[in-house]
Design a protein around this motif. Structure first.
Motif, PDB file in Angstrom:
ATOM      1  N   TYR A  74      20.415  -0.559 -26.818  1.00  0.00           N
ATOM      2  CA  TYR A  74      20.144  -1.372 -25.614  1.00  0.00           C
ATOM      3  C   TYR A  74      20.879  -2.478 -24.959  1.00  0.00           C
ATOM      4  N   PHE A 220       9.510  -7.164 -17.895  1.00  0.00           N
ATOM      5  CA  PHE A 220       8.799  -6.018 -18.024  1.00  0.00           C
ATOM      6  C   PHE A 220       7.373  -6.306 -18.099  1.00  0.00           C
ATOM      7  N   ILE A 272      17.629   4.403 -13.806  1.00  0.00           N
ATOM      8  CA  ILE A 272      16.166   3.999 -14.231  1.00  0.00           C
ATOM      9  C   ILE A 272      15.428   4.803 -15.416  1.00  0.00           C
ATOM     10  N   ARG A 273      15.627   6.085 -15.172  1.00  0.00           N
ATOM     11  CA  ARG A 273      14.790   6.849 -15.858  1.00  0.00           C
ATOM     12  C   ARG A 273      15.693   6.579 -17.673  1.00  0.00           C
ATOM     13  N   PHE A 276      14.255   3.264 -19.044  1.00  0.00           N
ATOM     14  CA  PHE A 276      12.874   3.414 -19.396  1.00  0.00           C
ATOM     15  C   PHE A 276      12.694   4.487 -20.537  1.00  0.00           C
ATOM     16  N   GLU A 277      13.260   5.477 -20.389  1.00  0.00           N
ATOM     17  CA  GLU A 277      13.134   6.511 -21.333  1.00  0.00           C
ATOM     18  C   GLU A 277      13.797   6.521 -22.735  1.00  0.00           C
ATOM     19  N   LEU A 280      14.884   1.752 -23.658  1.00  0.00           N
ATOM     20  CA  LEU A 280      13.441   1.065 -24.162  1.00  0.00           C
ATOM     21  C   LEU A 280      12.855   1.930 -25.181  1.00  0.00           C
ATOM     22  N   ARG A 281      13.280   3.011 -25.541  1.00  0.00           N
ATOM     23  CA  ARG A 281      12.389   3.765 -26.351  1.00  0.00           C
ATOM     24  C   ARG A 281      12.290   3.172 -27.882  1.00  0.00           C
ATOM     25  N   PHE A 312       8.911   9.942 -18.103  1.00  0.00           N
ATOM     26  CA  PHE A 312       9.159   8.911 -16.937  1.00  0.00           C
ATOM     27  C   PHE A 312       8.670   9.481 -15.518  1.00  0.00           C
ATOM     28  N   ILE A 317       6.735   3.920 -11.863  1.00  0.00           N
ATOM     29  CA  ILE A 317       7.568   2.884 -12.347  1.00  0.00           C
ATOM     30  C   ILE A 317       7.453   1.881 -11.136  1.00  0.00           C
TER      31      ILE A 317
END
Lengths: 389, 261
Positions: A74, A220, A272-273, A276-277, A280-281, A312, A317
């Protein structure tokens, strides 16, 4: 919006060259094998990301923001002060925001020293935010999550003592003993650089920010939650006799500006996907090591996690978080509206999103700097709205 | 909710020890037998019922676990030893048999090292506390909570009645998370006591070690480690039993009873 509006550019410096099987890994944090890190590609990315931070300064962003994470693709900023030191000589005006090293994961005297060094090196351009650190950091560092909050408070106490009292002083704490707290150098700014606490808004940290007169950078959190936090901080600051200024409430906005809304979405959504997917997983266990959260918070967050489960969805979002993806006009409008609603004039622009390629970051920052910033600085949106009425 | 009452036949008393609510379960008559449970007591005390026929079985719930209150200031095993000195004063308990399981074994070993004259006989069951070469594959903390129960036993049916139907039951998760925090305060930074081996020679009372041969949390090789430091201790291991060897094997419960009688 009152006072001088301010735009920060925040970078996460992700390692984006993930193996094809990355989705088989339950987390890109903590136990994601570091054999996937290729130093040569890492070097290229550092070079590129540093150039993007420097570009933000040239384009007129008021600040660049770096932060700290461990054991993860990340972010490649395990030591954000090193990144700050690398960009200070390459930038002129931008504040350098280190948001930051969890003070409980580093010896507090050393952190006081490093921040003072950066402040002197940058001639007083440093700003500092103190995070407790995500839950994931506690799996990577040898500090107990169960005593993290107490250690966090004590560390900040020591750092502030080091910055505000002429040394040598002593400190006899629960965690640290200082017989000669006397760090050289001292901060360039007096009494010390602007400070924030940064986090996802646990009541304890918001209260601490209020007590210390610090700003609070929520990251977040959903829109209603962010509003709630700002109100809590205002109350808490007032109770402790501090007048909270709008710029102390930086608002994190995921931003992408392009020629048309379609184009903006087309260019930004996949990143963006990814953010988040993938980026940040992680697992619920890594997110909440024992003692990191109160039992109440754990249950609330576990219930929420179950609700958000299901992959997602950009609409969701977009609805839940501060996301400004569109034309310059749309972005101006949203930022203006959120600024008013949230009572802030300080925007922390996430403009290098996920695995976005360099050209998109450059395009995004350039559009933002040329078409969004000036209008917001002039309050053009307000004028336009007045004219329309 | 659990399908059975985990503490059937035990009486419940509540004491306040240094400001901490301390629940004590008691059953049976005879010589006192204190049982120090592990890092959770949700799996009940049914296994201990045979002991109640010969002993007064006293099971205090550790602060931060089960029904006892929290005290975040208790951050090492010695704080628990001191807690129990106070509780035993309140209970007017002088000498007793001491049986400790897992975290409770670590605690029992410490108590007996320091206050050996009060411990008639000592039994350590699947005891934590020493730094062994045999580390479990996944450490306790990093396991997803819903995976922990099945790791504790060889035969899942033994603990199934004490678990909620939904493995992600929020209340159950919350309680376990709270106990995890208690455990993290004690041993996140040092999941063993490097000093303990220096003092184990003080365990001069008759001592027994009990272990499940299929223990996946603290593998049975740990038993040898204890025996190296307590050479006179007798060791019994049980096939077909995991970490919760007492819950799984009536033979283990009987062996402890014979040793104490």
């Amino acid at each position: 919006m009152s006072g001088n509006i301010r735009f920060d550019f925040m970078h996460f410096m992700p390692y984006i060259h993930l193996p094809p099987n990355q989705k088989e890994h339950h987390s890109l944090w903590v136990d994601f094998p570091n054999k996937y890190y290729d130093p040569e590609r890492g070097r290229e990315l550092y070079q590129r990301y540093l150039a993007e931070l420097v570009l933000a300064d040239k384009l007129g962003f008021d600040a660049v923001v770096v932060n700290e994470h461990h054991n993860t693709a990340y972010s490649m900023m395990a030591a954000p002060n090193l990144i700050a030191a690398a960009i200070i000589p390459q930038t002129r005006n931008a504040k350098i925001c280190v948001w930051g090293t969890p003070p409980n994961l580093e010896y507090p005297n050393r952190l006081a020293e490093e921040y003072a060094m950066l402040d002197v090196l940058s001639q007083g351009r440093l700003e500092v935010a103190f995070p407790l650190g995500t839950g994931m950091e506690y799996w990577a560092n040898p500090i107990s999550p169960a005593t993290a909050r107490d250690r966090f408070r004590e560390s900040i106490d020591i750092i502030l003592q080091a910055w505000t009292q002429d040394g040598p002083t002593t400190y006899y704490g629960d965690f640290y003993t200082y017989r000669y707290l006397n760090p050289w150098p001292r901060p360039y700014q007096k009494p010390y650089p602007p400070c924030y606490i940064v986090g996802t808004g646990s009541p304890e940290t918001v209260e601490l920010a209020g007590k210390l007169g610090f700003g609070y950078a929520s990251v977040f959190v959903t829109k209603p939650r962010a509003l709630e936090l700002n109100q809590q901080l205002r109350r808490s600051a007032a109770q402790h006799g501090h007048q909270l200024r709008p710029e102390q409430l930086p608002l994190q906005v995921i931003t992408y500006v392009a020629e048309t809304q379609d184009k903006a979405e087309q260019e930004a959504i996949e990143h963006i996907r990814f953010f988040f997917e993938d980026a940040l997983r992680t697992t619920p266990t890594f997110l909440a090591p024992p003692g990191y959260l109160s039992v109440d918070q754990l249950k609330k967050r576990a219930a929420l996690a179950d609700k958000l489960h299901g992959g997602f969805n950009f609409e969701a979002i977009n609805e839940a978080f501060f996301v400004a993806v569109g034309t310059a006009e749309q972005v101006v409008e949203r930022i203006e509206e959120w600024g008013e609603r949230m009572g802030t004039n300080h925007f922390n622009i996430l403009g290098a999103i996920g695995n976005m390629p360099h050209w998109k970051v450059v395009k995004n920052l350039s559009f933002f700097a040329e078409d969004v910033m000036p209008r917001l600085r002039r309050g053009a949106g307000l004028e336009r709205r007045a004219a329309a009425e | 909710m659990a399908a059975v009452e985990p503490f059937a036949h035990f009486e419940r008393e509540t004491h306040t020890v240094n400001g901490v609510k301390t629940v004590v379960l008691t059953a049976g008559r005879g010589q006192p037998l204190v049982f120090f449970h592990g890092a959770g007591i949700w799996h009940g005390l049914k296994f201990a019922l045979p002991w109640t026929e010969r002993f007064r079985v006293i099971v205090p719930m550790h602060p931060g676990i089960g029904e006892s209150g929290d005290d975040p200031a208790m951050t090492d095993i010695h704080d628990y030893v001191m807690h129990y000195l106070d509780l035993f004063d309140a209970l007017r308990l002088d000498k007793f048999h001491l049986v400790g399981f897992s975290l409770g074994g670590w605690l029992a070993a410490n108590f007996a090292v320091e206050h050996g004259h009060r411990v008639e006989r000592l039994v350590l069951v699947g005891s934590a506390g020493l730094r062994g070469k045999e580390r479990p594959k996944g450490d306790f903390f990093s396991l997803p909570p819903e995976q922990i129960p099945s790791l504790l036993v060889s035969n899942f049916d033994v603990i199934k009645p004490y678990l909620p139907d939904n493995p992600k039951d929020l209340d159950f998760m919350g309680e376990r998370y709270r106990e995890g925090a208690t455990l993290a305060r004690l041993l996140w930074e040092h999941p063993y006591d490097t000093k303990l081996p220096r003092y184990l020679h003080r365990l001069t009372m008759p001592t027994m070690l009990v272990w499940g041969e299929e223990d996946r949390l603290l593998p049975v090789q740990n038993a040898e480690l204890w025996r190296r430091h307590i050479p006179k201790a007798q060791l019994q291991t049980f096939k077909g039993a995991g970490h919760l060897v007492l819950d799984e094997k009536r033979e283990a419960v009987d062996a402890v009873q014979r040793f104490l009688s």
